[in-house]
Scaffold this motif. Structure first.
Motif, PDB file in Angstrom:
ATOM      1  N   LYS A  68       0.779  -1.081   0.074  1.00 31.27           N
ATOM      2  CA  LYS A  68       0.055   0.032   0.157  1.00 31.27           C
ATOM      3  C   LYS A  68       0.826   1.115  -0.223  1.00 31.27           C
ATOM      4  O   LYS A  68       0.516   2.376  -0.400  1.00 31.27           O
ATOM      5  N   ILE A  69       2.081   1.296   0.372  1.00 32.14           N
ATOM      6  CA  ILE A  69       2.668   2.321   0.520  1.00 32.14           C
ATOM      7  C   ILE A  69       3.257   2.942  -0.709  1.00 32.14           C
ATOM      8  O   ILE A  69       3.428   2.402  -1.873  1.00 32.14           O
ATOM      9  N   THR A  70       3.183   4.155  -0.803  1.00 34.35           N
ATOM     10  CA  THR A  70       3.452   5.084  -2.080  1.00 34.35           C
ATOM     11  C   THR A  70       4.800   5.708  -1.893  1.00 34.35           C
ATOM     12  O   THR A  70       5.129   6.431  -2.993  1.00 34.35           O
ATOM     13  N   VAL A  71       5.544   5.778  -1.013  1.00 36.20           N
ATOM     14  CA  VAL A  71       6.723   6.673  -0.740  1.00 36.20           C
ATOM     15  C   VAL A  71       7.939   5.610  -0.986  1.00 36.20           C
ATOM     16  O   VAL A  71       7.774   4.514  -0.278  1.00 36.20           O
ATOM     17  N   ALA A  72       9.127   6.013  -1.494  1.00 35.73           N
ATOM     18  CA  ALA A  72      10.298   5.292  -1.496  1.00 35.73           C
ATOM     19  C   ALA A  72      10.341   3.881  -2.039  1.00 35.73           C
ATOM     20  O   ALA A  72      10.964   3.015  -1.473  1.00 35.73           O
ATOM     21  N   ARG A  73       9.238   3.776  -3.001  1.00 31.79           N
ATOM     22  CA  ARG A  73       9.217   2.406  -3.549  1.00 31.79           C
ATOM     23  C   ARG A  73      10.303   1.942  -4.240  1.00 31.79           C
ATOM     24  O   ARG A  73      10.658   0.575  -4.574  1.00 31.79           O
ATOM     25  N   ASP A  74      11.027   2.900  -5.065  1.00 37.65           N
ATOM     26  CA  ASP A  74      12.200   2.463  -5.770  1.00 37.65           C
ATOM     27  C   ASP A  74      13.338   1.979  -4.931  1.00 37.65           C
ATOM     28  O   ASP A  74      14.112   1.137  -5.647  1.00 37.65           O
ATOM     29  N   THR A  75      13.234   2.136  -3.820  1.00 33.55           N
ATOM     30  CA  THR A  75      14.403   1.763  -2.768  1.00 33.55           C
ATOM     31  C   THR A  75      13.848   0.549  -1.800  1.00 33.55           C
ATOM     32  O   THR A  75      14.584   0.373  -0.813  1.00 33.55           O
ATOM     33  N   LEU A  76      12.447   0.033  -2.148  1.00 26.94           N
ATOM     34  CA  LEU A  76      12.052  -0.742  -1.218  1.00 26.94           C
ATOM     35  C   LEU A  76      12.886  -2.148  -0.985  1.00 26.94           C
ATOM     36  O   LEU A  76      13.004  -2.562   0.060  1.00 26.94           O
ATOM     37  N   VAL A  77      13.242  -2.691  -2.009  1.00 32.81           N
ATOM     38  CA  VAL A  77      13.924  -4.037  -1.946  1.00 32.81           C
ATOM     39  C   VAL A  77      15.007  -3.754  -1.009  1.00 32.81           C
ATOM     40  O   VAL A  77      15.375  -4.812  -0.088  1.00 32.81           O
ATOM     41  N   PRO A  78      16.249  -3.162  -1.452  1.00 32.09           N
ATOM     42  CA  PRO A  78      17.283  -2.947  -0.502  1.00 32.09           C
ATOM     43  C   PRO A  78      16.894  -2.665   0.840  1.00 32.09           C
ATOM     44  O   PRO A  78      17.646  -3.055   1.743  1.00 32.09           O
ATOM     45  N   ALA A  79      15.979  -1.804   1.197  1.00 35.05           N
ATOM     46  CA  ALA A  79      15.437  -1.559   2.465  1.00 35.05           C
ATOM     47  C   ALA A  79      15.305  -2.660   3.234  1.00 35.05           C
ATOM     48  O   ALA A  79      15.317  -3.044   4.225  1.00 35.05           O
ATOM     49  N   LEU A  80      14.387  -3.488   2.759  1.00 34.42           N
ATOM     50  CA  LEU A  80      14.047  -4.756   3.309  1.00 34.42           C
ATOM     51  C   LEU A  80      14.866  -5.847   3.477  1.00 34.42           C
ATOM     52  O   LEU A  80      15.061  -6.388   4.791  1.00 34.42           O
ATOM     53  N   TRP A  81      15.941  -5.811   2.617  1.00 29.79           N
ATOM     54  CA  TRP A  81      17.054  -6.864   2.980  1.00 29.79           C
ATOM     55  C   TRP A  81      17.812  -6.216   4.128  1.00 29.79           C
ATOM     56  O   TRP A  81      18.294  -6.832   5.129  1.00 29.79           O
ATOM     57  N   LEU A  82      17.940  -4.910   4.115  1.00 31.14           N
ATOM     58  CA  LEU A  82      18.713  -4.239   5.279  1.00 31.14           C
ATOM     59  C   LEU A  82      17.904  -4.470   6.478  1.00 31.14           C
ATOM     60  O   LEU A  82      18.460  -4.656   7.750  1.00 31.14           O
ATOM     61  N   ALA A  83      16.568  -4.374   6.620  1.00 30.39           N
ATOM     62  CA  ALA A  83      15.906  -4.541   7.589  1.00 30.39           C
ATOM     63  C   ALA A  83      15.990  -6.068   8.353  1.00 30.39           C
ATOM     64  O   ALA A  83      15.817  -6.262   9.638  1.00 30.39           O
ATOM     65  N   VAL A  84      16.117  -6.989   7.460  1.00 35.53           N
ATOM     66  CA  VAL A  84      16.099  -8.292   7.862  1.00 35.53           C
ATOM     67  C   VAL A  84      17.699  -8.340   8.366  1.00 35.53           C
ATOM     68  O   VAL A  84      17.720  -9.023   9.513  1.00 35.53           O
ATOM     69  N   LEU A  85      18.497  -7.922   8.024  1.00 35.60           N
ATOM     70  CA  LEU A  85      19.891  -7.896   8.734  1.00 35.60           C
ATOM     71  C   LEU A  85      19.952  -7.386  10.008  1.00 35.60           C
ATOM     72  O   LEU A  85      20.381  -7.664  10.925  1.00 35.60           O
ATOM     73  N   THR A  86      18.956  -6.065  10.058  1.00 29.06           N
ATOM     74  CA  THR A  86      18.825  -5.467  11.198  1.00 29.06           C
ATOM     75  C   THR A  86      18.326  -6.323  12.345  1.00 29.06           C
ATOM     76  O   THR A  86      18.655  -6.369  13.539  1.00 29.06           O
ATOM     77  N   GLY A  87      17.188  -7.070  11.894  1.00 33.64           N
ATOM     78  CA  GLY A  87      16.697  -7.837  12.958  1.00 33.64           C
ATOM     79  C   GLY A  87      17.586  -8.939  13.215  1.00 33.64           C
ATOM     80  O   GLY A  87      17.604  -9.579  14.443  1.00 33.64           O
ATOM     81  N   LEU A  88      18.583  -9.558  12.589  1.00 33.05           N
ATOM     82  CA  LEU A  88      19.784 -10.338  13.077  1.00 33.05           C
ATOM     83  C   LEU A  88      20.463  -9.941  14.086  1.00 33.05           C
ATOM     84  O   LEU A  88      20.922 -10.437  14.982  1.00 33.05           O
ATOM     85  N   PHE A  89      20.880  -8.521  13.750  1.00 31.77           N
ATOM     86  CA  PHE A  89      21.454  -7.887  14.869  1.00 31.77           C
ATOM     87  C   PHE A  89      20.814  -7.351  16.265  1.00 31.77           C
ATOM     88  O   PHE A  89      21.358  -7.362  17.168  1.00 31.77           O
ATOM     89  N   VAL A  90      19.298  -7.394  16.191  1.00 33.19           N
ATOM     90  CA  VAL A  90      18.566  -7.232  17.037  1.00 33.19           C
ATOM     91  C   VAL A  90      18.910  -8.501  18.021  1.00 33.19           C
ATOM     92  O   VAL A  90      18.875  -8.386  19.189  1.00 33.19           O
ATOM     93  N   ALA A  91      18.402  -9.527  17.335  1.00 29.30           N
ATOM     94  CA  ALA A  91      18.579 -10.930  18.149  1.00 29.30           C
ATOM     95  C   ALA A  91      19.946 -11.139  18.689  1.00 29.30           C
ATOM     96  O   ALA A  91      19.978 -11.674  19.945  1.00 29.30           O
ATOM     97  N   LEU A  92      21.116 -10.785  18.035  1.00 36.33           N
ATOM     98  CA  LEU A  92      22.369 -10.897  18.551  1.00 36.33           C
ATOM     99  C   LEU A  92      22.572  -9.975  19.853  1.00 36.33           C
ATOM    100  O   LEU A  92      22.976 -10.394  20.577  1.00 36.33           O
ATOM    101  N   TYR A  93      22.212  -8.719  19.503  1.00 41.05           N
ATOM    102  CA  TYR A  93      22.535  -7.747  20.743  1.00 41.05           C
ATOM    103  C   TYR A  93      21.516  -8.091  22.122  1.00 41.05           C
ATOM    104  O   TYR A  93      21.870  -7.817  23.280  1.00 41.05           O
ATOM    105  N   THR A  94      20.244  -8.452  21.715  1.00 39.25           N
ATOM    106  CA  THR A  94      19.425  -8.989  22.825  1.00 39.25           C
ATOM    107  C   THR A  94      20.025  -9.857  23.753  1.00 39.25           C
ATOM    108  O   THR A  94      20.032  -9.858  24.716  1.00 39.25           O
ATOM    109  N   THR A  95      20.478 -11.061  23.155  1.00 37.95           N
ATOM    110  CA  THR A  95      21.227 -12.139  23.681  1.00 37.95           C
ATOM    111  C   THR A  95      22.472 -11.680  24.333  1.00 37.95           C
ATOM    112  O   THR A  95      22.615 -12.160  25.418  1.00 37.95           O
ATOM    113  N   TYR A  96      23.121 -11.079  23.474  1.00 36.27           N
ATOM    114  CA  TYR A  96      24.552 -10.741  24.231  1.00 36.27           C
ATOM    115  C   TYR A  96      24.381  -9.803  25.355  1.00 36.27           C
ATOM    116  O   TYR A  96      25.185  -9.801  26.448  1.00 36.27           O
TER     117      TYR A  96
END
Length: 300
Positions: free
Chosen positions: A151-179
């Motif tokens: 549904k979003i209409t802004v920043a669609r041209d950079t959405l795919v790399p943004a999502l991959w970076l968001a997944v990577l961020t989630g992995l770091f969230v798990a790492l820092y929470t546990t650490y």
């Protein structure tokens, strides 16, 4: 205060306090994410926030809490590196994608891997009902991200790399929470860990952001940026401090899952503050997230 927190460890009262702290962290973390995605460049906002909480933590680290034990310094060094990588990934994602799309992906990736990390590091396990709750919560989080992405209409041209970076961020969230859970449990006084963590964590990004600010042809006014940093610093103390204390008082995996109700708060902030639209389908998906968190907590 540290003695009081220690006295609650392993008690029913400690479990209730951990529950409240995890939910507080969820609300504050959503607000913290919105501060980085607001009117200022995310890097500048992050630098101002880190500078604020680093400066506020310094007098407590040096003059109030007990001095860290020698074995804590390598732990602080590890936390510094992990959080620096997490911030880089989060900022890169915020710069490329809409807040209500990338934030749920970041937070949805975190709890699953945190639960696995808590099992490997602390021997914590989830029963069948709790895994059902994790599944319900993740369905709501990723469903919200997919719906927003369509549904979003802004920043669609950079959405795919943004999502991959968001997944990577989630992995770091798990790492820092546990650490960080390991780090705060390794400290004799939990507030020693918190004070030194915030002081050390606030050293790097103000320098990076300051250099970027000086290179700008038309930098934003310093006053509003500093105010955002001050507010963000206070929010960071409440958000990250609450979840760290929760992981010392109760199971790391349960605290991590409860914190991901922040996605609900993020959607509300995106609607009320950032003027991103919210409809009945998104409300239903947010209900799934909340239901999943409740199932995890009640199942335990």
């Amino acid at each position: 205060m540290g003695d009081f927190i220690i006295s609650l460890e392993g008690t029913p009262s400690g479990e209730w306090v951990a529950l409240g702290l995890a939910l507080l962290a969820a609300f504050l973390h959503a607000f913290f994410g919105a501060l980085q995605k607001g009117r200022h460049d995310p890097l500048l906002a992050r630098g101002a926030i880190d500078a604020s909480y680093g400066l506020m933590a310094a007098p407590f680290a040096f003059f109030v809490v007990p001095w860290p034990e020698p074995h804590m310094w390598p732990i602080f060094a590890g936390a510094f590196v992990i959080h620096a990588l997490y911030k880089w990934a989060a900022l890169a994602s915020y710069r490329r994608g809409a807040f209500t799309v990338v934030y749920p992906v970041m937070r949805g990736t975190g709890p699953l891997f945190t639960v696995i990390g808590a099992w490997l590091l602390f021997g914590e396990t989830f029963n069948g009902v709790q895994w059902l709750g994790v599944g319900v919560l993740l369905a709501g989080i990723y469903g919200l991200a997919i719906y927003n992405m369509r549904k979003i209409t802004v920043a669609r041209d950079t959405l795919v790399p943004a999502l991959w970076l968001a997944v990577l961020t989630g992995l770091f969230v798990a790492l820092y929470t546990t650490y960080d859970a390991y780090g705060i449990r390794a400290a004799a006084d939990p507030f020693t860990f918190l004070a030194w963590f915030f002081f050390i964590d606030g050293l790097l990004f103000p320098i990076i952001a300051g250099r970027a600010y000086l290179r700008m042809e038309d930098p934003p006014a310093f006053g509003p940026l500093a105010l955002r940093g001050f507010i963000g610093g206070l929010v960071a103390f409440g958000s990250f401090g609450s979840i760290m204390l929760a992981t010392r008082l109760d199971h790391v995996g349960e605290a991590a899952v409860l914190r991901e109700t922040s996605t609900v708060f993020a959607a509300l902030i995106g609607w009320l503050v950032l003027r991103e639209t919210v409809g009945p389908r998104r409300v239903a998906l947010m209900g799934l997230i909340a239901a999943g968190a409740v199932i995890v907590e009640m199942g335990g």
